[in-house]
Write a protein that holds these residues in place. Structure first.
Motif, PDB file in Angstrom:
ATOM      1  N   GLY A  64       0.831  -1.190   0.000  1.00  0.00           N
ATOM      2  CA  GLY A  64       0.000   0.000   0.000  1.00  0.00           C
ATOM      3  C   GLY A  64       0.867   1.242   0.000  1.00  0.00           C
ATOM      4  O   GLY A  64       1.823   1.338   0.767  1.00  0.00           O
ATOM      5  N   LEU A  65       0.546   2.198  -0.865  1.00  0.00           N
ATOM      6  CA  LEU A  65       1.326   3.427  -0.987  1.00  0.00           C
ATOM      7  C   LEU A  65       0.423   4.642  -0.853  1.00  0.00           C
ATOM      8  O   LEU A  65      -0.573   4.765  -1.581  1.00  0.00           O
ATOM      9  CB  LEU A  65       2.021   3.480  -2.356  1.00  0.00           C
ATOM     10  N   SER A  66       0.748   5.516   0.089  1.00  0.00           N
ATOM     11  CA  SER A  66      -0.011   6.762   0.198  1.00  0.00           C
ATOM     12  C   SER A  66       0.425   7.701  -0.915  1.00  0.00           C
ATOM     13  O   SER A  66       1.593   7.739  -1.287  1.00  0.00           O
ATOM     14  CB  SER A  66       0.225   7.419   1.564  1.00  0.00           C
ATOM     15  N   ASN A  67      -0.517   8.434  -1.456  1.00  0.00           N
ATOM     16  CA  ASN A  67      -0.241   9.360  -2.544  1.00  0.00           C
ATOM     17  C   ASN A  67      -0.718  10.760  -2.177  1.00  0.00           C
ATOM     18  O   ASN A  67      -1.912  11.050  -2.185  1.00  0.00           O
ATOM     19  CB  ASN A  67      -0.947   8.912  -3.829  1.00  0.00           C
ATOM     20  N   VAL A  90       0.916  -6.998  -5.344  1.00  0.00           N
ATOM     21  CA  VAL A  90      -0.237  -6.179  -5.730  1.00  0.00           C
ATOM     22  C   VAL A  90      -0.085  -4.816  -5.063  1.00  0.00           C
ATOM     23  O   VAL A  90       0.064  -4.733  -3.842  1.00  0.00           O
ATOM     24  CB  VAL A  90      -1.560  -6.831  -5.300  1.00  0.00           C
ATOM     25  N   ILE A  91      -0.106  -3.760  -5.871  1.00  0.00           N
ATOM     26  CA  ILE A  91       0.101  -2.415  -5.342  1.00  0.00           C
ATOM     27  C   ILE A  91      -1.223  -1.662  -5.319  1.00  0.00           C
ATOM     28  O   ILE A  91      -1.907  -1.533  -6.332  1.00  0.00           O
ATOM     29  CB  ILE A  91       1.143  -1.643  -6.168  1.00  0.00           C
ATOM     30  N   VAL A  92      -1.568  -1.190  -4.121  1.00  0.00           N
ATOM     31  CA  VAL A  92      -2.774  -0.391  -3.915  1.00  0.00           C
ATOM     32  C   VAL A  92      -2.337   0.983  -3.430  1.00  0.00           C
ATOM     33  O   VAL A  92      -1.678   1.092  -2.399  1.00  0.00           O
ATOM     34  CB  VAL A  92      -3.714  -1.037  -2.879  1.00  0.00           C
ATOM     35  N   ALA A  93      -2.677   2.010  -4.183  1.00  0.00           N
ATOM     36  CA  ALA A  93      -2.347   3.372  -3.780  1.00  0.00           C
ATOM     37  C   ALA A  93      -3.625   4.082  -3.346  1.00  0.00           C
ATOM     38  O   ALA A  93      -4.734   3.662  -3.681  1.00  0.00           O
ATOM     39  CB  ALA A  93      -1.690   4.126  -4.927  1.00  0.00           C
ATOM     40  N   GLY A  94      -3.450   5.159  -2.594  1.00  0.00           N
ATOM     41  CA  GLY A  94      -4.612   5.908  -2.159  1.00  0.00           C
ATOM     42  C   GLY A  94      -4.238   7.263  -1.615  1.00  0.00           C
ATOM     43  O   GLY A  94      -3.093   7.490  -1.218  1.00  0.00           O
ATOM     44  N   GLY A  95      -5.199   8.168  -1.648  1.00  0.00           N
ATOM     45  CA  GLY A  95      -4.948   9.512  -1.152  1.00  0.00           C
ATOM     46  C   GLY A  95      -5.568  10.554  -2.058  1.00  0.00           C
ATOM     47  O   GLY A  95      -6.156  10.240  -3.088  1.00  0.00           O
ATOM     48  N   PRO A  96      -5.442  11.823  -1.678  1.00  0.00           N
ATOM     49  CA  PRO A  96      -6.084  12.902  -2.427  1.00  0.00           C
ATOM     50  C   PRO A  96      -5.384  13.266  -3.732  1.00  0.00           C
ATOM     51  O   PRO A  96      -5.925  14.041  -4.510  1.00  0.00           O
ATOM     52  CB  PRO A  96      -6.046  14.076  -1.443  1.00  0.00           C
ATOM     53  N   GLU A  97      -4.192  12.734  -3.986  1.00  0.00           N
ATOM     54  CA  GLU A  97      -3.457  13.044  -5.206  1.00  0.00           C
ATOM     55  C   GLU A  97      -4.012  12.184  -6.355  1.00  0.00           C
ATOM     56  O   GLU A  97      -3.397  11.217  -6.810  1.00  0.00           O
ATOM     57  CB  GLU A  97      -1.952  12.781  -4.994  1.00  0.00           C
ATOM     58  N   PHE A  98      -5.219  12.528  -6.810  1.00  0.00           N
ATOM     59  CA  PHE A  98      -5.842  11.768  -7.888  1.00  0.00           C
ATOM     60  C   PHE A  98      -6.866  12.654  -8.592  1.00  0.00           C
ATOM     61  O   PHE A  98      -7.669  13.326  -7.945  1.00  0.00           O
ATOM     62  CB  PHE A  98      -6.519  10.512  -7.339  1.00  0.00           C
ATOM     63  N   TYR A 111       0.480   6.575 -16.467  1.00  0.00           N
ATOM     64  CA  TYR A 111       1.818   7.060 -16.090  1.00  0.00           C
ATOM     65  C   TYR A 111       2.359   6.280 -14.901  1.00  0.00           C
ATOM     66  O   TYR A 111       3.564   6.034 -14.795  1.00  0.00           O
ATOM     67  CB  TYR A 111       1.727   8.547 -15.758  1.00  0.00           C
ATOM     68  N   ARG A 112       1.457   5.863 -14.017  1.00  0.00           N
ATOM     69  CA  ARG A 112       1.829   5.075 -12.839  1.00  0.00           C
ATOM     70  C   ARG A 112       1.357   3.628 -13.025  1.00  0.00           C
ATOM     71  O   ARG A 112       0.529   3.122 -12.281  1.00  0.00           O
ATOM     72  CB  ARG A 112       1.219   5.700 -11.586  1.00  0.00           C
ATOM     73  N   SER A 113       1.909   2.998 -14.033  1.00  0.00           N
ATOM     74  CA  SER A 113       1.449   1.655 -14.412  1.00  0.00           C
ATOM     75  C   SER A 113       1.749   0.607 -13.349  1.00  0.00           C
ATOM     76  O   SER A 113       1.220  -0.509 -13.399  1.00  0.00           O
ATOM     77  CB  SER A 113       2.092   1.237 -15.738  1.00  0.00           C
ATOM     78  N   GLU A 114       2.575   0.954 -12.366  1.00  0.00           N
ATOM     79  CA  GLU A 114       2.870   0.012 -11.282  1.00  0.00           C
ATOM     80  C   GLU A 114       1.675  -0.155 -10.340  1.00  0.00           C
ATOM     81  O   GLU A 114       1.569  -1.152  -9.626  1.00  0.00           O
ATOM     82  CB  GLU A 114       4.091   0.472 -10.478  1.00  0.00           C
ATOM     83  N   ILE A 115       0.749   0.812 -10.340  1.00  0.00           N
ATOM     84  CA  ILE A 115      -0.406   0.775  -9.449  1.00  0.00           C
ATOM     85  C   ILE A 115      -1.473  -0.157 -10.020  1.00  0.00           C
ATOM     86  O   ILE A 115      -1.902   0.003 -11.166  1.00  0.00           O
ATOM     87  CB  ILE A 115      -0.999   2.182  -9.250  1.00  0.00           C
ATOM     88  N   ASP A 116      -1.876  -1.128  -9.232  1.00  0.00           N
ATOM     89  CA  ASP A 116      -2.956  -2.019  -9.653  1.00  0.00           C
ATOM     90  C   ASP A 116      -4.321  -1.414  -9.341  1.00  0.00           C
ATOM     91  O   ASP A 116      -5.247  -1.503 -10.156  1.00  0.00           O
ATOM     92  CB  ASP A 116      -2.816  -3.378  -8.953  1.00  0.00           C
TER      93      ASP A 116
END
Length: 213
Positions: A64-67, A90-98, A111-116
Protein backbone atom coordinates in the motif's frame (compact mmCIF):
# COMPACT_ATOMS: atom_id res chain seq x y z
CA UNK A 1 -0.57 -12.70 3.76
CA UNK A 2 2.18 -10.11 4.16
CA UNK A 3 1.16 -6.46 3.90
CA UNK A 4 3.45 -3.45 3.78
CA UNK A 5 1.71 -0.08 4.17
CA UNK A 6 3.84 2.92 3.32
CA UNK A 7 3.58 6.65 3.93
CA UNK A 8 6.94 7.43 2.36
CA UNK A 9 8.84 10.60 3.25
CA UNK A 10 11.73 12.35 1.53
CA UNK A 11 14.77 12.58 3.77
CA UNK A 12 17.50 14.37 1.84
CA UNK A 13 17.69 17.29 4.28
CA UNK A 14 15.45 15.89 6.98
CA UNK A 15 12.03 14.29 6.73
CA UNK A 16 9.39 16.42 5.01
CA UNK A 17 6.87 15.31 7.66
CA UNK A 18 7.40 14.72 11.37
CA UNK A 19 3.91 13.35 12.03
CA UNK A 20 3.31 9.68 12.72
CA UNK A 21 1.61 7.91 9.79
CA UNK A 22 -1.78 7.56 11.46
CA UNK A 23 -3.65 7.09 8.15
CA UNK A 24 -1.89 3.84 7.27
CA UNK A 25 -2.18 2.88 10.92
CA UNK A 26 -5.97 3.06 10.67
CA UNK A 27 -5.96 1.00 7.47
CA UNK A 28 -3.71 -1.61 9.07
CA UNK A 29 -5.75 -1.78 12.26
CA UNK A 30 -9.06 -2.10 10.42
CA UNK A 31 -7.68 -4.81 8.11
CA UNK A 32 -6.16 -6.77 10.96
CA UNK A 33 -9.44 -6.65 12.89
CA UNK A 34 -10.84 -8.88 10.14
CA UNK A 35 -7.85 -11.10 9.32
CA UNK A 36 -6.25 -11.34 12.74
CA UNK A 37 -2.83 -13.00 12.93
CA UNK A 38 -3.14 -14.32 9.36
CA UNK A 39 -2.26 -10.80 8.18
CA UNK A 40 1.30 -9.69 8.92
CA UNK A 41 1.49 -5.89 8.74
CA UNK A 42 4.56 -3.72 8.30
CA UNK A 43 4.17 0.08 8.57
CA UNK A 44 6.87 2.01 6.71
CA UNK A 45 7.82 5.66 6.26
CA UNK A 46 11.43 5.32 5.09
CA UNK A 47 12.28 4.22 1.53
CA UNK A 48 15.28 2.24 2.79
CA UNK A 49 12.99 0.23 5.07
CA UNK A 50 10.74 -0.58 2.11
CA UNK A 51 13.77 -1.68 0.10
CA UNK A 52 14.71 -4.03 2.93
CA UNK A 53 11.19 -5.47 3.11
CA UNK A 54 11.14 -6.11 -0.63
CA UNK A 55 14.51 -7.83 -0.56
CA UNK A 56 13.70 -9.96 2.49
CA UNK A 57 12.92 -13.68 2.45
CA UNK A 58 9.23 -12.84 3.04
CA UNK A 59 8.43 -9.82 0.85
CA UNK A 60 4.98 -8.25 0.87
CA UNK A 61 2.16 -9.84 -1.07
CA UNK A 62 0.37 -6.49 -1.04
CA UNK A 63 2.00 -3.07 -0.99
CA UNK A 64 0.00 0.00 0.00
CA UNK A 65 1.33 3.43 -0.99
CA UNK A 66 -0.01 6.76 0.20
CA UNK A 67 -0.24 9.36 -2.54
CA UNK A 68 -0.02 13.01 -1.60
CA UNK A 69 1.31 15.88 -3.70
CA UNK A 70 4.57 15.81 -1.72
CA UNK A 71 5.34 12.09 -2.08
CA UNK A 72 3.52 10.91 -5.23
CA UNK A 73 6.74 10.70 -7.26
CA UNK A 74 8.60 8.96 -4.44
CA UNK A 75 5.77 6.42 -4.19
CA UNK A 76 5.88 5.95 -7.96
CA UNK A 77 9.62 5.32 -7.93
CA UNK A 78 9.42 2.82 -5.07
CA UNK A 79 6.35 1.16 -6.56
CA UNK A 80 8.19 0.53 -9.81
CA UNK A 81 11.15 -0.81 -7.90
CA UNK A 82 8.80 -3.10 -5.97
CA UNK A 83 7.43 -4.58 -9.20
CA UNK A 84 10.99 -5.27 -10.39
CA UNK A 85 11.95 -7.06 -7.17
CA UNK A 86 8.61 -8.77 -6.46
CA UNK A 87 6.73 -8.97 -9.80
CA UNK A 88 3.62 -10.54 -8.27
CA UNK A 89 3.16 -7.91 -5.57
CA UNK A 90 -0.24 -6.18 -5.73
CA UNK A 91 0.10 -2.41 -5.34
CA UNK A 92 -2.77 -0.39 -3.91
CA UNK A 93 -2.35 3.37 -3.78
CA UNK A 94 -4.61 5.91 -2.16
CA UNK A 95 -4.95 9.51 -1.15
CA UNK A 96 -6.08 12.90 -2.43
CA UNK A 97 -3.46 13.04 -5.21
CA UNK A 98 -5.84 11.77 -7.89
CA UNK A 99 -7.76 13.54 -10.68
CA UNK A 100 -11.56 13.81 -10.64
CA UNK A 101 -11.74 13.99 -14.44
CA UNK A 102 -11.91 10.52 -16.03
CA UNK A 103 -9.55 11.30 -18.92
CA UNK A 104 -6.98 12.75 -16.55
CA UNK A 105 -7.45 9.81 -14.18
CA UNK A 106 -6.74 7.34 -17.01
CA UNK A 107 -3.58 9.26 -17.93
CA UNK A 108 -2.56 9.36 -14.27
CA UNK A 109 -2.81 5.58 -13.92
CA UNK A 110 -1.13 4.96 -17.28
CA UNK A 111 1.82 7.06 -16.09
CA UNK A 112 1.83 5.07 -12.84
CA UNK A 113 1.45 1.65 -14.41
CA UNK A 114 2.87 0.01 -11.28
CA UNK A 115 -0.41 0.77 -9.45
CA UNK A 116 -2.96 -2.02 -9.65
CA UNK A 117 -5.72 -0.25 -7.73
CA UNK A 118 -6.18 3.35 -6.60
CA UNK A 119 -8.52 4.10 -3.71
CA UNK A 120 -9.82 7.46 -4.89
CA UNK A 121 -11.96 8.06 -1.83
CA UNK A 122 -10.41 9.91 1.12
CA UNK A 123 -11.48 7.18 3.52
CA UNK A 124 -9.75 3.96 2.59
CA UNK A 125 -10.15 1.48 5.44
CA UNK A 126 -13.23 -0.43 4.24
CA UNK A 127 -12.25 -0.20 0.57
CA UNK A 128 -8.74 -1.51 1.20
CA UNK A 129 -10.14 -4.38 3.25
CA UNK A 130 -12.44 -5.42 0.40
CA UNK A 131 -9.44 -5.61 -1.94
CA UNK A 132 -7.53 -7.71 0.61
CA UNK A 133 -10.46 -10.10 1.00
CA UNK A 134 -10.54 -10.78 -2.72
CA UNK A 135 -6.78 -11.24 -2.92
CA UNK A 136 -6.93 -13.63 0.04
CA UNK A 137 -9.60 -15.59 -1.84
CA UNK A 138 -7.02 -16.08 -4.64
CA UNK A 139 -8.91 -13.86 -7.06
CA UNK A 140 -6.59 -12.56 -9.77
CA UNK A 141 -5.86 -8.86 -10.20
CA UNK A 142 -7.43 -9.03 -13.66
CA UNK A 143 -10.65 -10.41 -12.19
CA UNK A 144 -10.77 -7.75 -9.46
CA UNK A 145 -10.14 -5.05 -12.07
CA UNK A 146 -13.11 -6.26 -14.09
CA UNK A 147 -15.40 -5.57 -11.13
CA UNK A 148 -13.56 -3.57 -8.45
CA UNK A 149 -15.00 -2.63 -5.05
CA UNK A 150 -16.62 0.74 -4.43
CA UNK A 151 -14.18 3.62 -4.26
CA UNK A 152 -11.59 2.07 -6.57
CA UNK A 153 -10.11 3.28 -9.86
CA UNK A 154 -7.97 1.09 -12.09
CA UNK A 155 -7.12 0.33 -15.70
CA UNK A 156 -8.49 -2.97 -17.00
CA UNK A 157 -6.61 -5.38 -19.23
CA UNK A 158 -7.48 -3.25 -22.28
CA UNK A 159 -6.18 -0.08 -20.63
CA UNK A 160 -9.66 1.37 -20.10
CA UNK A 161 -10.46 3.27 -16.90
CA UNK A 162 -12.76 1.57 -14.42
CA UNK A 163 -13.90 3.87 -11.62
CA UNK A 164 -16.54 2.85 -9.10
CA UNK A 165 -18.72 5.13 -7.00
CA UNK A 166 -17.48 6.45 -3.67
CA UNK A 167 -19.14 4.73 -0.68
CA UNK A 168 -20.52 6.59 2.30
CA UNK A 169 -18.16 7.69 5.05
CA UNK A 170 -18.05 5.95 8.40
CA UNK A 171 -20.57 7.45 10.79
CA UNK A 172 -18.67 6.16 13.81
CA UNK A 173 -14.85 6.24 13.98
CA UNK A 174 -14.97 3.68 16.79
CA UNK A 175 -15.55 1.08 14.07
CA UNK A 176 -11.80 1.34 13.47
CA UNK A 177 -9.74 -0.19 16.31
CA UNK A 178 -7.19 2.29 17.61
CA UNK A 179 -3.73 1.55 16.16
CA UNK A 180 -2.25 3.57 19.02
CA UNK A 181 -3.94 1.69 21.87
CA UNK A 182 -3.10 -1.64 20.22
CA UNK A 183 0.61 -0.77 20.16
CA UNK A 184 0.75 -0.81 16.37
CA UNK A 185 2.18 2.74 16.33
CA UNK A 186 4.75 2.21 19.09
CA UNK A 187 7.61 2.31 16.60
CA UNK A 188 6.68 5.91 15.80
CA UNK A 189 6.68 7.03 19.44
CA UNK A 190 10.46 7.20 19.73
CA UNK A 191 10.69 10.99 19.76
CA UNK A 192 11.26 11.28 16.01
CA UNK A 193 7.58 11.67 15.19
CA UNK A 194 4.81 13.87 16.53
CA UNK A 195 1.77 11.93 17.80
CA UNK A 196 -1.33 12.41 15.67
CA UNK A 197 -4.93 11.92 16.81
CA UNK A 198 -7.99 12.06 14.57
CA UNK A 199 -11.01 13.38 16.47
CA UNK A 200 -13.34 13.98 13.53
CA UNK A 201 -13.74 12.95 9.92
CA UNK A 202 -15.66 14.69 7.18
CA UNK A 203 -17.28 18.11 7.32
CA UNK A 204 -20.87 19.44 7.24
CA UNK A 205 -19.86 21.91 4.53
CA UNK A 206 -19.14 21.18 0.88
CA UNK A 207 -16.32 23.55 -0.07
CA UNK A 208 -15.09 22.38 -3.46
CA UNK A 209 -11.43 23.08 -2.67
CA UNK A 210 -11.31 20.94 0.45
CA UNK A 211 -10.65 17.19 0.61
CA UNK A 212 -12.42 16.94 3.99
CA UNK A 213 -15.84 17.60 2.48
Amino acid sequence: MNLSLCDLRHATVGSHSAYMPIAIGYIASYSQSFFGSSLAVNLITKPDALTGALQSSEPPDVLGLSNYCWNAELSRFMGRYAKEIVPNVVIVAGGPEFPTNDEEAADYLAYRSEIDFFVHNYEGEAIFLEILKRIQANESSASIKSSPPLGVACLNEDGDLIRTAVPERFKDLDLIPSPILSGMMDGFLDGSYMPFLETTRGCPYGCTFCVQS
